[in-house]
Design a protein around this motif. Structure first.
Motif, PDB file in Angstrom:
ATOM      1  N   PHE A  87       1.861   9.479   4.781  1.00 49.13           N
ATOM      2  CA  PHE A  87       1.523   9.625   6.375  1.00 49.13           C
ATOM      3  C   PHE A  87       0.030   9.891   6.432  1.00 49.13           C
ATOM      4  O   PHE A  87      -0.620   9.018   7.092  1.00 49.13           O
ATOM      5  CB  PHE A  87       2.232  10.870   6.792  1.00 49.13           C
ATOM      6  CG  PHE A  87       3.506  10.930   7.271  1.00 49.13           C
ATOM      7  CD1 PHE A  87       4.299   9.810   7.051  1.00 49.13           C
ATOM      8  CD2 PHE A  87       4.109  11.727   8.251  1.00 49.13           C
ATOM      9  CE1 PHE A  87       5.696   9.447   7.356  1.00 49.13           C
ATOM     10  CE2 PHE A  87       5.284  11.662   8.711  1.00 49.13           C
ATOM     11  CZ  PHE A  87       6.074  10.565   8.258  1.00 49.13           C
ATOM     12  N   TRP A  88      -0.503  10.781   5.891  1.00 49.06           N
ATOM     13  CA  TRP A  88      -1.909  11.338   6.247  1.00 49.06           C
ATOM     14  C   TRP A  88      -3.030  10.289   5.584  1.00 49.06           C
ATOM     15  O   TRP A  88      -3.999   9.966   6.403  1.00 49.06           O
ATOM     16  CB  TRP A  88      -2.195  12.534   5.797  1.00 49.06           C
ATOM     17  CG  TRP A  88      -1.943  13.584   6.772  1.00 49.06           C
ATOM     18  CD1 TRP A  88      -0.795  14.760   6.589  1.00 49.06           C
ATOM     19  CD2 TRP A  88      -2.116  13.800   8.300  1.00 49.06           C
ATOM     20  NE1 TRP A  88      -0.532  15.283   7.633  1.00 49.06           N
ATOM     21  CE2 TRP A  88      -1.274  14.805   8.729  1.00 49.06           C
ATOM     22  CE3 TRP A  88      -2.938  12.992   9.015  1.00 49.06           C
ATOM     23  CZ2 TRP A  88      -1.393  15.048   9.804  1.00 49.06           C
ATOM     24  CZ3 TRP A  88      -3.116  13.709  10.564  1.00 49.06           C
ATOM     25  CH2 TRP A  88      -2.290  14.542  10.700  1.00 49.06           C
ATOM     26  N   HIS A  89      -2.735   9.990   4.499  1.00 55.49           N
ATOM     27  CA  HIS A  89      -3.912   8.989   3.599  1.00 55.49           C
ATOM     28  C   HIS A  89      -3.655   7.455   3.733  1.00 55.49           C
ATOM     29  O   HIS A  89      -4.367   6.952   3.679  1.00 55.49           O
ATOM     30  CB  HIS A  89      -3.734   9.647   2.436  1.00 55.49           C
ATOM     31  CG  HIS A  89      -4.389  10.949   2.281  1.00 55.49           C
ATOM     32  ND1 HIS A  89      -5.378  11.563   2.774  1.00 55.49           N
ATOM     33  CD2 HIS A  89      -3.545  11.988   1.995  1.00 55.49           C
ATOM     34  CE1 HIS A  89      -5.273  12.673   2.502  1.00 55.49           C
ATOM     35  NE2 HIS A  89      -4.428  13.332   2.005  1.00 55.49           N
ATOM     36  N   VAL A  90      -2.427   7.136   4.204  1.00 54.52           N
ATOM     37  CA  VAL A  90      -2.363   5.570   4.231  1.00 54.52           C
ATOM     38  C   VAL A  90      -1.843   5.320   5.717  1.00 54.52           C
ATOM     39  O   VAL A  90      -2.490   4.131   6.218  1.00 54.52           O
ATOM     40  CB  VAL A  90      -1.125   5.138   3.340  1.00 54.52           C
ATOM     41  CG1 VAL A  90      -1.012   3.519   3.429  1.00 54.52           C
ATOM     42  CG2 VAL A  90      -1.367   5.775   1.581  1.00 54.52           C
ATOM     43  N   ILE A  91      -0.726   5.816   6.056  1.00 56.84           N
ATOM     44  CA  ILE A  91      -0.291   5.549   7.196  1.00 56.84           C
ATOM     45  C   ILE A  91      -1.236   5.511   8.751  1.00 56.84           C
ATOM     46  O   ILE A  91      -1.576   4.594   9.283  1.00 56.84           O
ATOM     47  CB  ILE A  91       1.337   5.825   7.695  1.00 56.84           C
ATOM     48  CG1 ILE A  91       1.929   5.202   6.496  1.00 56.84           C
ATOM     49  CG2 ILE A  91       1.717   5.244   8.922  1.00 56.84           C
ATOM     50  CD1 ILE A  91       3.540   5.814   6.589  1.00 56.84           C
ATOM     51  N   ILE A  92      -1.567   6.828   8.722  1.00 51.54           N
ATOM     52  CA  ILE A  92      -2.579   7.000  10.147  1.00 51.54           C
ATOM     53  C   ILE A  92      -3.808   6.666   9.816  1.00 51.54           C
ATOM     54  O   ILE A  92      -3.982   5.907  11.110  1.00 51.54           O
ATOM     55  CB  ILE A  92      -2.600   8.666   9.944  1.00 51.54           C
ATOM     56  CG1 ILE A  92      -1.455   9.504   9.822  1.00 51.54           C
ATOM     57  CG2 ILE A  92      -3.447   9.072  10.977  1.00 51.54           C
ATOM     58  CD1 ILE A  92      -0.471   9.656  11.249  1.00 51.54           C
TER      59      ILE A  92
ATOM     60  N   MET B 128       0.713  -1.299   0.071  1.00 50.13           N
ATOM     61  CA  MET B 128      -0.019  -0.026  -0.094  1.00 50.13           C
ATOM     62  C   MET B 128       0.759   1.331   0.082  1.00 50.13           C
ATOM     63  O   MET B 128       0.622   2.197  -0.604  1.00 50.13           O
ATOM     64  CB  MET B 128      -0.966  -0.009   1.295  1.00 50.13           C
ATOM     65  CG  MET B 128      -2.346  -0.519   0.904  1.00 50.13           C
ATOM     66  SD  MET B 128      -3.339  -0.602   2.523  1.00 50.13           S
ATOM     67  CE  MET B 128      -3.704   1.095   2.964  1.00 50.13           C
ATOM     68  N   ILE B 129       1.955   1.236   0.853  1.00 50.81           N
ATOM     69  CA  ILE B 129       2.840   2.306   0.788  1.00 50.81           C
ATOM     70  C   ILE B 129       3.674   2.524  -0.476  1.00 50.81           C
ATOM     71  O   ILE B 129       3.706   3.561  -1.048  1.00 50.81           O
ATOM     72  CB  ILE B 129       3.752   2.075   1.960  1.00 50.81           C
ATOM     73  CG1 ILE B 129       3.019   2.218   3.489  1.00 50.81           C
ATOM     74  CG2 ILE B 129       4.966   3.316   1.964  1.00 50.81           C
ATOM     75  CD1 ILE B 129       3.893   1.575   4.573  1.00 50.81           C
ATOM     76  N   GLU B 130       4.080   1.316  -0.845  1.00 49.76           N
ATOM     77  CA  GLU B 130       4.677   1.268  -2.314  1.00 49.76           C
ATOM     78  C   GLU B 130       3.569   2.014  -3.482  1.00 49.76           C
ATOM     79  O   GLU B 130       4.175   2.667  -4.211  1.00 49.76           O
ATOM     80  CB  GLU B 130       5.130  -0.174  -2.554  1.00 49.76           C
ATOM     81  CG  GLU B 130       6.272  -0.532  -2.004  1.00 49.76           C
ATOM     82  CD  GLU B 130       7.588   0.263  -2.075  1.00 49.76           C
ATOM     83  OE1 GLU B 130       7.958   0.553  -3.154  1.00 49.76           O
ATOM     84  OE2 GLU B 130       8.122   0.517  -1.145  1.00 49.76           O
ATOM     85  N   ALA B 131       2.603   1.370  -3.322  1.00 51.16           N
ATOM     86  CA  ALA B 131       1.586   1.966  -4.557  1.00 51.16           C
ATOM     87  C   ALA B 131       1.466   3.104  -4.411  1.00 51.16           C
ATOM     88  O   ALA B 131       1.282   4.193  -5.440  1.00 51.16           O
ATOM     89  CB  ALA B 131       0.316   1.179  -4.060  1.00 51.16           C
ATOM     90  N   ALA B 132       1.225   3.879  -2.996  1.00 57.41           N
ATOM     91  CA  ALA B 132       1.192   5.349  -2.769  1.00 57.41           C
ATOM     92  C   ALA B 132       2.232   6.126  -3.486  1.00 57.41           C
ATOM     93  O   ALA B 132       2.155   7.139  -4.058  1.00 57.41           O
ATOM     94  CB  ALA B 132       1.001   5.641  -1.421  1.00 57.41           C
ATOM     95  N   LYS B 133       3.663   5.546  -3.063  1.00 62.20           N
ATOM     96  CA  LYS B 133       4.762   6.235  -3.670  1.00 62.20           C
ATOM     97  C   LYS B 133       4.660   6.285  -5.300  1.00 62.20           C
ATOM     98  O   LYS B 133       5.288   7.330  -5.797  1.00 62.20           O
ATOM     99  CB  LYS B 133       5.894   5.534  -3.262  1.00 62.20           C
ATOM    100  CG  LYS B 133       6.233   6.009  -1.506  1.00 62.20           C
ATOM    101  CD  LYS B 133       7.609   5.249  -1.194  1.00 62.20           C
ATOM    102  CE  LYS B 133       7.731   5.649   0.216  1.00 62.20           C
ATOM    103  NZ  LYS B 133       8.447   4.702   0.882  1.00 62.20           N
ATOM    104  N   LEU B 134       4.328   5.128  -5.796  1.00 59.98           N
ATOM    105  CA  LEU B 134       4.442   5.010  -7.412  1.00 59.98           C
ATOM    106  C   LEU B 134       3.566   5.991  -7.816  1.00 59.98           C
ATOM    107  O   LEU B 134       3.686   6.724  -8.933  1.00 59.98           O
ATOM    108  CB  LEU B 134       4.051   3.603  -7.554  1.00 59.98           C
ATOM    109  CG  LEU B 134       5.198   2.489  -7.545  1.00 59.98           C
ATOM    110  CD1 LEU B 134       4.570   1.213  -8.057  1.00 59.98           C
ATOM    111  CD2 LEU B 134       6.426   2.825  -8.360  1.00 59.98           C
TER     112      LEU B 134
END
Lengths: 303, 279
Positions: A212-217, A197-203
């Motif tokens: 931070f705000w939209h995936v991790i928190i 999910m984090i990788e996807a957000a970065k891509l």
């Protein structure tokens, strides 16, 4: 053939085995149950009864109804301890944000993350007596912190001797001593955040802040709740040792918290009935939060 | 792969963030450096230079703290109480965890909830009646009293962890042992204890920290025969001006925990996580 041979005696043993299982099971939980009942549950009820008496020293004391509680309402030391508690609770966001931020950074791959994790947790392994004794020296008027600040032209501040700074110093030291614990809890929670999910957000081109705000928190929410609960219980019931050696509740009552007041009323003032009444107030204060903790914990075990 | 996803800018950002993080790390180890550094100074050297690194190290403070300030006695006391409490906690919680997670018996759920709910009753809340209970049982100023108290107050989390650990084990293990005709006590000893080792080691380390570091319960229960932390607190009161002696006491009291942490760092850190992930 072999199957039927072994099956027969097993079934025959069923009833006997079950009653034996029951007997042993009770035997096995008995020590744990007995300890908890004798040292915690019975004392809780006994404590409530005691709080309705005017016991002093070793004398039993007469039943006085809710007089102790009425006296609490007028007791300035108790008021101060409550005001201090409220201020302490008001700082909770810091207690959650600092370890969360550091945990996210370590999780995001700050160089040397493993090392930081180990070092940050280190103060949490030390006794509050040791932490308190060290900071008692460091924070003195002629202590090392003031000497250090002098290098920047900042005048000496009597951190522990001034009622304006004593409570904040106490809070800061406790925060320093325990943030590593919350950090580990956050890291454990972060390890369950799916990394794709984090990788996807970065891509997708999301910045670190957006991730931070939209995936991790959002995925951390249950962990944030858990840390909030554990921290609240910690600051309400785990600061005795630090107060005892760092400030002894002073100057005046500026660092007295309910748990320390209980100790003073029992030990120095020799008023067990009154001390028991403060205990009951503390119990009510933390019971709701502790109930949430017990709920969270029992949700995870299938008994 | 990550080289493509983590841009150059972000990597530079992470390095930049590393600086304040290193400063925080420095504050986490500074107090221990502070204690060790000043414990090695003579009182005269400390008064002349409180900040600097020791120039003429002396072990005089350690000797004095250990012998004249009775720390040796307190140290022995703490070792005995901690070791026996941790053993008691391991035995009691693994027995209870075995029964609660694996065996079937009436009131099982209720008993589990009662033990877990006692988490809601920390020692401060029952300080007065707990003290009276200790006196009533004739346990005041006895090591047995302190060991029982530690076991009672650190037990709920241990039982919780063992129950949750054992309930994750395949039930067939126990069934197989029983078909072999093993008694349940033997199943506990030969199957549950070895199988529970990872959780039990975690509990052993955590409870060692709790027992060794406690002051409130031991102040109350052992009033004549001090434990180390009570001794250090008293030392701080008596020698407010003799910082080298005080810090020598601190180093002696912290040493076992620091060594434990250096050796078992990985285990401790992941052990905390085990308990936490459950939340």
């Amino acid at each position: 053939m072999g199957v039927s041979k072994t099956k027969q005696p097993l079934r025959k043993r069923g009833g006997k085995a079950r009653s034996e299982e029951r007997r042993f099971a009770f035997l096995f939980v008995m020590p744990a149950l007995l300890l908890v009942v004798v040292f915690r549950i019975v004392p809780l009820i006994w404590g409530f009864v005691l709080s309705l008496t005017d016991a002093r020293g070793v004398t039993e004391g007469a039943f006085i109804g809710f007089d102790n509680y009425a006296e609490l309402a007028r007791d300035p030391a108790f008021h101060d301890s409550m005001a201090n508690t409220i201020l302490l609770i008001a700082t909770l966001p810091i207690w959650i944000m600092v370890p969360m931020l550091l945990a996210i950074l370590i999780h995001q791959g700050v160089p040397g993350g493993k090392f930081y994790r180990a070092v940050y947790f280190f103060p949490a392994t030390l006794s509050s007596v040791i932490v308190g004794s060290i900071f008692n020296v460091l924070l003195r008027n002629d202590g090392q912190l003031n000497q250090f600040l002098e290098l920047f032209g900042i005048g000496a501040i009597d951190w522990l001797g001034n009622s304006n700074t004593a409570l904040l110093s106490l809070i800061a030291v406790q925060l320093w001593a325990t943030f590593g614990m919350s950090l580990l809890i956050f890291l454990a929670g972060l390890s369950t955040v799916p990394s794709d999910m984090i990788e996807a957000a970065k891509l997708e081109g999301a910045s670190m802040l957006q991730t931070f705000w939209h995936v991790i928190i959002p995925t951390l929410r249950p962990i944030i709740e858990f840390v909030a609960v554990v921290t609240t219980i910690g600051v309400l019931t785990n600061m005795f040792g630090l107060i005892y050696v760092l400030t002894a509740g002073g100057p005046g009552t500026s660092t007295t918290l309910p748990e320390f007041l209980i100790w003073i009323e029992l030990g120095r003032m020799n008023r067990p009935g009154y001390a028991a009444a403060i205990s009951m107030v503390l119990f009510v204060l933390m019971a709701g939060i502790a109930y949430a903790q017990v709920r969270i914990m029992s949700r995870n075990v299938n008994v | 792969m990550s080289e493509f996803t983590v841009g150059k800018r972000q990597r530079r950002l992470l390095w930049g963030i590393s600086v304040p993080m290193a400063l925080i790390a420095l504050t986490c180890v500074y107090p221990v450096f502070f204690a060790l550094n000043n414990a090695l100074k003579s009182n005269r050297e400390y008064i002349l230079d409180r900040f600097g690194i020791v120039s003429e190290p002396t072990f005089q403070n350690f000797v004095q703290a250990w012998t004249r300030s009775n720390l040796s006695e307190y140290f022995f006391n703490s070792v005995v109480v901690t070791v026996l409490s941790v053993l008691a906690l391991i035995i009691v919680s693994s027995l209870a965890g075995f029964a609660l997670a694996v065996l079937r018996f009436p009131l099982r759920k209720l008993i589990f909830v009662v033990i877990l709910a006692s988490l809601m009753i920390p020692v401060q809340v029952v300080l007065v009646p707990f003290y009276k209970t200790i006196i009533g049982l004739g346990l005041l100023n006895t090591r047995a009293g302190l060991i029982l108290s530690y076991t009672a107050f650190f037990l709920p989390f241990s039982v919780y962890l063992m129950t949750s650990f054992y309930s994750g084990l395949p039930r067939e293990l126990v069934e197989a042992a029983r078909i072999d005709g093993a008694k349940l006590t033997q199943v506990w000893w030969h199957v549950m204890l070895p199988m529970g080792m990872p959780a039990l080691i975690t509990l052993g380390i955590l409870n060692t920290l709790y027992c060794w570091n406690d002051i409130l319960i031991s102040l109350l229960v052992l009033q004549d025969n001090r434990t180390l932390m009570v001794g250090i607190a008293a030392l701080r009161g008596e020698y407010t001006t003799n910082v080298p002696l005080l810090t020598a006491g601190i180093v002696l009291a912290a040493a076992p925990i620091v060594i434990l942490y250096l050796v078992f760092q990985r285990k401790i850190v992941s052990g905390i996580a085990v308990g936490a992930v459950k939340g």
